[in-house]
Design an enzyme around this catalytic site. Structure first.
Site, short mmCIF file in Angstrom:
data_model
loop_
_atom_site.label_atom_id
_atom_site.label_comp_id
_atom_site.label_asym_id
_atom_site.label_seq_id
_atom_site.Cartn_x
_atom_site.Cartn_y
_atom_site.Cartn_z
CB SER A 298 5.68 -24.00 20.54
OG SER A 298 4.46 -24.65 20.86
CE1 TYR B 293 -7.07 -26.46 27.16
CE2 TYR B 293 -8.00 -24.49 28.20
CZ TYR B 293 -6.91 -25.25 27.83
OH TYR B 293 -5.62 -24.81 28.12
#
Length: 322
Positions: free
Chosen positions: A51, A203
């Site tokens: 995706s 992150y």
């Protein structure tokens, strides 16, 4: 200093990372023929390719005739993506490999098997990533964001370097994030054991680590061209899931997955990229600084050495436990 970094980064992001003011303005300077190339006879491995940016990249390369190995966690979604890529591109040389990059031991196993089964690999695209909102451990006892975004990328790349070196014009592209601009490398708390867990900052730290790894690999492996890039703020399932508030607030400004993938594809296939030294950070087909001005995010040689040493220790510990 952290507040300064965040403010400067957000202003920069609104100007450069969005679709309208960012990609569309930058694309006015793109050279169309850069992507007018055949990839027949060249092989590509793309992680997280079922995706978003990974799938858009796989689709573009398949259309150019390249052999594409898509590496995904979920077999069903991967097979569905493969069918769509083949149907749209007409290229049947698309292969599925099921792997969860957060499981370091399995990354070792996968890479070793791939090397035995394939004689060459021209391009590795480290695209898969995650942003788990709570501190969560994997089966190896490693924090999941770090295990996926940093250690998994480290092990896969390290293990495939010998195969890449056998190939013509080998390249490694890692999809990072402009969010890393707000973080300085922290080699002392790789798994967020001491600091308060903030998924967005974890992150960003992982993405800073990817930039540092790329710079080190480029110096150590001159036969391979390494690059790391920021895709901009793109409207992908991963962003919608990991950052729902940001996605809701910015969705009218976000880039499409194809716009986010543009520089990945350019780095993977264009001959124009050979004009750039290995190890650079890219955004919209241009090399850009990996640091904000006056943000104090540069690392010393010792800090980088300690970081890479700790990665190697963790990687070998997992491998020896097989």
């Amino acid at each position: 200093m952290s507040l300064y970094r965040n403010i400067v980064w957000f202003v920069k992001g609104m100007r450069e990372y969005t679709s309208r003011s960012g990609f569309e303005n930058a694309s006015k300077g793109f050279v169309e023929k850069d992507l007018d190339v055949s990839m027949v006879g060249r092989s590509f491995m793309i992680t997280g390719a079922n995706s978003g940016i990974g799938k858009a990249t796989a689709m573009a390369i398949a259309k150019k005739g390249g052999t594409v190995h898509i590496v995904c966690r979920n077999k069903e979604r991967a097979e569905k993506a493969r069918e769509e890529i083949i149907s749209t591109s007409g290229n049947t040389e698309v292969y599925v490999h099921v792997l969860d990059l957060s499981e370091a031991r399995k990354v070792w196993e996968f890479a070793e098997v791939f090397k035995k089964e394939h004689s060459s690999l021209n391009v590795l695209i480290n695209n898969a990533g995650c942003m788990v909102s709570q501190r969560e451990m994997n089966s190896d006892g490693l924090e999941k964001n770090f295990a996926t975004n940093t250690l998994g990328v480290y092990i896969l790349t390290k293990c495939l370097i010998p195969l890449l070196e056998k190939s013509r014009d080998p390249r490694v592209i890692t999809v990072s994030s402009g969010g890393m601009l707000v973080q300085k490398l922290n080699a002392d708390d790789l798994q967020t054991e001491r600091a308060q867990f903030d998924a967005t900052m974890v992150y960003a730290q992982n993405k800073r680590q990817q930039v540092v790894m790329t710079e080190v690999w480029a110096k150590a492996n001159p036969k391979i061209n390494f690059s790391v890039m920021h895709p901009g703020w793109a409207d992908t399932p991963a962003v919608a899931t990991a950052m729902p508030q940001f996605h809701q607030m910015m969705r009218d400004r976000l880039r499409s997955a194809e716009q986010g993938a543009d520089t990945v594809i350019w780095l993977a296939v264009s001959r124009a990229t050979t004009a750039f030294p290995s190890g650079l950070f890219f955004q919209d087909r241009q090399s850009v600084s990996a640091h904000l001005p006056l943000a104090w995010t540069h690392s010393s040689r010792l800090e980088v050495k300690v970081f890479m040493g700790r990665l190697e220790t963790l990687a070998m510990a997992v491998k020896s436990s097989e």
